[in-house]
Motif scaffolding. Structure first.
Motif, PDB file in Angstrom:
ATOM      1  N   PRO A 245       0.814  -1.224   0.000  1.00  8.75           N
ATOM      2  CA  PRO A 245       0.000   0.000   0.000  1.00  8.75           C
ATOM      3  C   PRO A 245       0.841   1.266   0.000  1.00  8.75           C
ATOM      4  O   PRO A 245       1.730   1.447   0.832  1.00  8.75           O
ATOM      5  N   GLY A 246       0.595   2.129  -0.978  1.00  6.66           N
ATOM      6  CA  GLY A 246       1.250   3.426  -1.016  1.00  6.66           C
ATOM      7  C   GLY A 246       2.692   3.406  -1.434  1.00  6.66           C
ATOM      8  O   GLY A 246       3.376   4.429  -1.354  1.00  6.66           O
ATOM      9  N   ARG A 247       3.178   2.279  -1.920  1.00  8.21           N
ATOM     10  CA  ARG A 247       4.560   2.181  -2.390  1.00  8.21           C
ATOM     11  C   ARG A 247       4.536   1.792  -3.866  1.00  8.21           C
ATOM     12  O   ARG A 247       4.283   0.648  -4.219  1.00  8.21           O
ATOM     13  N   MET A 248       4.766   2.779  -4.734  1.00  8.81           N
ATOM     14  CA  MET A 248       4.632   2.589  -6.189  1.00  8.81           C
ATOM     15  C   MET A 248       3.327   1.857  -6.489  1.00  8.81           C
ATOM     16  O   MET A 248       3.269   0.939  -7.307  1.00  8.81           O
ATOM     17  N   GLU A 249       2.282   2.306  -5.824  1.00  8.74           N
ATOM     18  CA  GLU A 249       0.974   1.655  -5.945  1.00  8.74           C
ATOM     19  C   GLU A 249       0.175   2.277  -7.093  1.00  8.74           C
ATOM     20  O   GLU A 249       0.032   3.503  -7.171  1.00  8.74           O
ATOM     21  N   VAL A 250      -0.339   1.437  -7.963  1.00  8.97           N
ATOM     22  CA  VAL A 250      -1.118   1.908  -9.101  1.00  8.97           C
ATOM     23  C   VAL A 250      -2.556   2.187  -8.664  1.00  8.97           C
ATOM     24  O   VAL A 250      -3.235   1.312  -8.139  1.00  8.97           O
ATOM     25  N   LEU A 251      -2.992   3.423  -8.868  1.00  6.77           N
ATOM     26  CA  LEU A 251      -4.374   3.793  -8.564  1.00  6.77           C
ATOM     27  C   LEU A 251      -5.262   3.736  -9.794  1.00  6.77           C
ATOM     28  O   LEU A 251      -6.475   3.586  -9.672  1.00  6.77           O
ATOM     29  N   SER A 252      -4.671   3.870 -10.973  1.00  8.29           N
ATOM     30  CA  SER A 252      -5.445   3.856 -12.215  1.00  8.29           C
ATOM     31  C   SER A 252      -4.540   3.473 -13.378  1.00  8.29           C
ATOM     32  O   SER A 252      -3.344   3.789 -13.367  1.00  8.29           O
ATOM     33  N   ARG A 253      -5.125   2.785 -14.353  1.00  9.79           N
ATOM     34  CA  ARG A 253      -4.419   2.530 -15.621  1.00  9.79           C
ATOM     35  C   ARG A 253      -5.053   3.300 -16.775  1.00  9.79           C
ATOM     36  O   ARG A 253      -4.368   3.685 -17.707  1.00  9.79           O
TER      37      ARG A 253
ATOM     38  N   VAL B  77      -1.848   6.308 -13.014  1.00 10.77           N
ATOM     39  CA  VAL B  77      -1.673   7.106 -11.803  1.00 10.77           C
ATOM     40  C   VAL B  77      -1.030   6.231 -10.736  1.00 10.77           C
ATOM     41  O   VAL B  77      -1.537   5.145 -10.431  1.00 10.77           O
ATOM     42  N   ILE B  78       0.070   6.702 -10.194  1.00 12.14           N
ATOM     43  CA  ILE B  78       0.818   5.954  -9.185  1.00 12.14           C
ATOM     44  C   ILE B  78       1.016   6.848  -7.967  1.00 12.14           C
ATOM     45  O   ILE B  78       1.324   8.035  -8.096  1.00 12.14           O
ATOM     46  N   ARG B  79       0.838   6.277  -6.789  1.00 16.08           N
ATOM     47  CA  ARG B  79       1.183   7.020  -5.575  1.00 16.08           C
ATOM     48  C   ARG B  79       2.333   6.323  -4.860  1.00 16.08           C
ATOM     49  O   ARG B  79       2.426   5.096  -4.858  1.00 16.08           O
ATOM     50  N   ASP B  80       3.182   7.137  -4.251  1.00 17.33           N
ATOM     51  CA  ASP B  80       4.337   6.590  -3.542  1.00 17.33           C
ATOM     52  C   ASP B  80       4.640   7.470  -2.337  1.00 17.33           C
ATOM     53  O   ASP B  80       4.403   8.682  -2.358  1.00 17.33           O
ATOM     54  N   PHE B  81       5.192   6.850  -1.311  1.00 22.08           N
ATOM     55  CA  PHE B  81       5.464   7.522  -0.044  1.00 22.08           C
ATOM     56  C   PHE B  81       6.744   8.359  -0.089  1.00 22.08           C
ATOM     57  O   PHE B  81       7.168   8.893   0.939  1.00 22.08           O
ATOM     58  N   ALA B  82       7.366   8.496  -1.262  1.00 26.06           N
ATOM     59  CA  ALA B  82       8.631   9.234  -1.379  1.00 26.06           C
ATOM     60  C   ALA B  82       8.503  10.598  -0.720  1.00 26.06           C
ATOM     61  O   ALA B  82       7.740  11.453  -1.174  1.00 26.06           O
TER      62      ALA B  82
ATOM     63  N   ASN C 104      11.566  12.157   0.935  1.00 27.12           N
ATOM     64  CA  ASN C 104      12.883  12.732   1.190  1.00 27.12           C
ATOM     65  C   ASN C 104      13.653  12.729  -0.132  1.00 27.12           C
ATOM     66  O   ASN C 104      13.209  12.118  -1.112  1.00 27.12           O
ATOM     67  N   PRO C 105      14.769  13.422  -0.217  1.00 27.19           N
ATOM     68  CA  PRO C 105      15.447  13.547  -1.513  1.00 27.19           C
ATOM     69  C   PRO C 105      15.782  12.213  -2.172  1.00 27.19           C
ATOM     70  O   PRO C 105      15.559  12.032  -3.378  1.00 27.19           O
ATOM     71  N   ASP C 106      16.311  11.276  -1.419  1.00 30.26           N
ATOM     72  CA  ASP C 106      16.727  10.001  -1.999  1.00 30.26           C
ATOM     73  C   ASP C 106      15.537   9.239  -2.565  1.00 30.26           C
ATOM     74  O   ASP C 106      15.588   8.738  -3.697  1.00 30.26           O
ATOM     75  N   SER C 107      14.458   9.129  -1.809  1.00 32.01           N
ATOM     76  CA  SER C 107      13.313   8.361  -2.283  1.00 32.01           C
ATOM     77  C   SER C 107      12.630   9.051  -3.459  1.00 32.01           C
ATOM     78  O   SER C 107      12.111   8.380  -4.370  1.00 32.01           O
ATOM     79  N   CYS C 108      12.617  10.387  -3.489  1.00 31.22           N
ATOM     80  CA  CYS C 108      12.045  11.102  -4.627  1.00 31.22           C
ATOM     81  C   CYS C 108      12.853  10.848  -5.891  1.00 31.22           C
ATOM     82  O   CYS C 108      12.301  10.615  -6.971  1.00 31.22           O
ATOM     83  N   GLU C 109      14.167  10.907  -5.758  1.00 31.74           N
ATOM     84  CA  GLU C 109      15.034  10.649  -6.917  1.00 31.74           C
ATOM     85  C   GLU C 109      14.830   9.237  -7.436  1.00 31.74           C
ATOM     86  O   GLU C 109      14.735   9.011  -8.657  1.00 31.74           O
ATOM     87  N   ARG C 110      14.750   8.271  -6.547  1.00 33.37           N
ATOM     88  CA  ARG C 110      14.573   6.879  -6.967  1.00 33.37           C
ATOM     89  C   ARG C 110      13.221   6.667  -7.634  1.00 33.37           C
ATOM     90  O   ARG C 110      13.124   5.985  -8.666  1.00 33.37           O
ATOM     91  N   ALA C 111      12.170   7.213  -7.048  1.00 32.48           N
ATOM     92  CA  ALA C 111      10.831   7.012  -7.605  1.00 32.48           C
ATOM     93  C   ALA C 111      10.721   7.638  -8.994  1.00 32.48           C
ATOM     94  O   ALA C 111      10.237   7.004  -9.945  1.00 32.48           O
TER      95      ALA C 111
ATOM     96  N   LYS D 174       2.691  11.121   0.174  1.00 33.81           N
ATOM     97  CA  LYS D 174       1.755  10.685   1.190  1.00 33.81           C
ATOM     98  C   LYS D 174       1.522   9.183   1.186  1.00 33.81           C
ATOM     99  O   LYS D 174       1.177   8.602   2.219  1.00 33.81           O
ATOM    100  N   GLY D 175       1.689   8.543   0.060  1.00 34.68           N
ATOM    101  CA  GLY D 175       1.601   7.091   0.021  1.00 34.68           C
ATOM    102  C   GLY D 175       0.299   6.551   0.587  1.00 34.68           C
ATOM    103  O   GLY D 175      -0.790   6.896   0.139  1.00 34.68           O
ATOM    104  N   HIS D 176       0.431   5.703   1.614  1.00 37.54           N
ATOM    105  CA  HIS D 176      -0.725   5.025   2.199  1.00 37.54           C
ATOM    106  C   HIS D 176      -1.581   5.932   3.072  1.00 37.54           C
ATOM    107  O   HIS D 176      -2.680   5.547   3.470  1.00 37.54           O
ATOM    108  N   GLU D 177      -1.097   7.135   3.402  1.00 38.14           N
ATOM    109  CA  GLU D 177      -1.812   7.999   4.339  1.00 38.14           C
ATOM    110  C   GLU D 177      -3.173   8.396   3.782  1.00 38.14           C
ATOM    111  O   GLU D 177      -3.314   8.685   2.592  1.00 38.14           O
ATOM    112  N   THR D 178      -4.171   8.435   4.638  1.00 37.32           N
ATOM    113  CA  THR D 178      -5.530   8.807   4.234  1.00 37.32           C
ATOM    114  C   THR D 178      -5.971  10.093   4.926  1.00 37.32           C
ATOM    115  O   THR D 178      -7.156  10.302   5.179  1.00 37.32           O
ATOM    116  N   TYR D 179      -5.029  10.942   5.236  1.00 41.66           N
ATOM    117  CA  TYR D 179      -5.307  12.182   5.944  1.00 41.66           C
ATOM    118  C   TYR D 179      -4.285  13.232   5.535  1.00 41.66           C
ATOM    119  O   TYR D 179      -3.256  12.933   4.928  1.00 41.66           O
TER     120      TYR D 179
END
Length: 509
Positions: free
Chosen positions: A346-354, A359-364, A366-373, A470-475
């Motif tokens: 959940p919320g980690r390179m998770e596909v919300l729509s094709r 549409v993909i959401r990810d919890f990235a 910080n700088p490192d995770s944003c660059e990787r995603a 925000k990834g898995h967050e619902t708030y």
């Protein structure tokens, strides 16, 4: 703040313990307990929040980041506490057990008062800047194939039947953690995989745990609003080694320079990475939009994996989980089979729509995770990458321009927006993110829902929209309020207005 998390511990079961048992446990932990005054013979429960104290309870005074629990010893006395555990004796008519470190003391005592649930579980602890949640998810998934396994971390508690409980802190406060482990043990779990944050390690929340295996993922700038510098942050992470049992397993990211010297004595160290010099590595790696194919190799062994999680960094997370499981005795073939059948995180390179747009959401966040995603998306998306990103308020402001720069550089359409602004002005956070950037390299849409709508409206059939942070967050935390904000539902609401809309599609990209 007296507790790391609000919880009414009185509704949860603890076991009565004698003052001698309490003193003995703290003495065994090297905390140098010394009674002042005559304590009661026994205590029905342990508390770290004076508001939760009942008659005869043992109250632990913990120095917090904002409030010192020693200021509440008198309140605990008035509430009926039988005694208090303190680092310095308070002028209150209450028996007090002075210790060297009350944070560590409450962790050890939490285990005592809940029947030492960790002793009946195979415990795995995972730390690192990024990748903890996915590694814990995959490790639990692999171990569950050989016996009931659970996980506890940023996503919440993943029970032995795979259900996910409400998320809280990455690592709960010591009393909640011990009670969670007791509940997992009672549910039939034989193993539990814990995400162990740098905050938790620095605050000794997991000191009452003895880990059979530990794993180190990535390391990069994060939480410098709490840690004074990167070296202090790294040192906090390395405290996990102090909690590893003799002859335990240590899985280390061999491609991470920060962990190059990690090789604890009296432990089996397995290094994983992308080079064949590691103990586990991926051979013939092929990335594709739905995941990756590779041959998982170890000295003298090999097994094919079809990982259903997109992005190269998820291959590394899979390697981490494989190293932990292999160290705990799971055969390589069985590891490969489980990785190939892994459910999405959940919320980690998770596909919300094709359709009509990916549409993909990810919890990235910080700088490192944003660059990787974003780098990963650029490799698998045939069209443009349209990305939106914000930075959290009341967190390290130094990373904001770094994240804005990464967004502008790697996204074809860069939308700067809000995340969880907390007590800060979200417009000011956005401004700090774009300092020094060319005005035509980004746009600012402070309202996150409006930013999502903007990204979706911009996208074409070959493009991808990435919702980062925000990834898995619902708030969304604005001011002192936690407001509903579920990006999956927002995308569901906005998609029908797009040309060619035909509904949501989940699963891997």
């Amino acid at each position: 703040m007296q507790d790391w998390r609000e919880a009414d511990h009185r509704t949860l079961p603890q076991q009565t313990r004698t003052n001698r048992q309490v003193e003995r446990r703290l003495d065994e932990a090297g905390l140098e307990p010394r009674w002042g005054g005559v304590p009661p013979a026994e205590f029905p429960a342990l508390r770290s929040d004076s508001r939760r104290v009942g008659a005869g309870d043992l109250f632990c005074a913990i120095p917090g980041t904002r409030v010192d629990g020693h200021a509440f010893v008198e309140a605990a006395q008035h509430a009926g506490a039988g005694a208090a555990v303190v680092e310095r004796v308070i002028d209150v008519d209450l028996p007090q057990l002075a210790v060297r470190d009350s944070r560590s003391a409450v962790s050890h005592l939490a285990a005592l008062f809940t029947g030492d649930p960790g002793d009946a579980l195979r415990l795995v602890g995972i730390t690192g800047t990024n990748g903890k949640s996915t590694t814990a998810w995959l490790t639990r998934w692999i171990l569950d194939d050989v016996g009931p396994a659970a996980a506890l971390g940023t996503l919440g508690t993943v029970s032995v039947d795979g259900r996910i409980g409400a998320p809280g802190l990455t690592t709960p406060d010591p009393i909640d953690l011990a009670l969670e482990l007791a509940a997992l043990r009672a549910s039939g779990a034989e193993a539990a995989v814990l995400e162990v944050s740098s905050h938790a390690l620095d605050q000794r929340r997991a000191d009452g745990c003895s880990f059979d295996a530990v794993g180190f993922t990535s390391f990069s700038r994060e939480h410098l609003e709490y840690h004074p510098d990167l070296e202090a942050y790294r040192a906090a992470k390395l405290r996990l080694l102090d909690l590893l049992v003799p002859e335990g397993v240590c899985a280390v990211n061999d491609d991470e320079p920060a962990w190059k010297e990690v090789a604890p004595p009296n432990a089996t160290t397995l290094r994983y990475g992308f080079e064949s010099t590691a103990d586990l590595w991926p051979d013939r790696l092929v990335l594709h939009p739905a995941g990756a194919h590779f041959t998982l190799r170890a000295p003298g062994e090999a097994a094919d994996v079809s990982l259903p999680l997109p992005a190269e960094f998820n291959v590394r997370n899979a390697l981490a989980a494989a190293a932990i499981a292999r160290g705990l005795g799971v055969p390589l073939e069985r590891i490969a089979a489980r990785l190939s059948a892994a459910p999405p995180v959940p919320g980690r390179m998770e596909v919300l729509s094709r359709e009509p747009v990916l549409v993909i959401r990810d919890f990235a966040h910080n700088p490192d995770s944003c660059e990787r995603a974003l780098s990963s998306l650029r490799e698998i998306v045939p069209g443009r990458v349209i990305a939106l990103l914000g930075c959290g308020g009341d967190r390290d402001p130094g990373k904001r321009p770094q994240m804005g720069s990464i967004l502008a550089r790697l996204a074809d359409v860069a939308i700067v927006t809000s995340d969880n602004p907390r007590s800060e002005d979200p417009s000011e956070i956005c401004r700090q993110m774009v300092v020094g950037l060319p005005p035509d390299s980004y746009e600012i849409v402070v309202d996150r829902r409006a930013a999502i709508a903007r990204g979706l409206a911009e996208a074409g059939p070959a493009d991808a929209v990435a919702l980062l942070g925000k990834g898995h967050e619902t708030y969304q935390v604005i001011g002192g309020k936690r407001l509903p904000f579920d990006e999956r539902r927002i995308v569901e609401d906005l998609l029908p207005a797009l040309p060619g809309a035909s509904g949501l599609g989940g699963g891997p990209a």
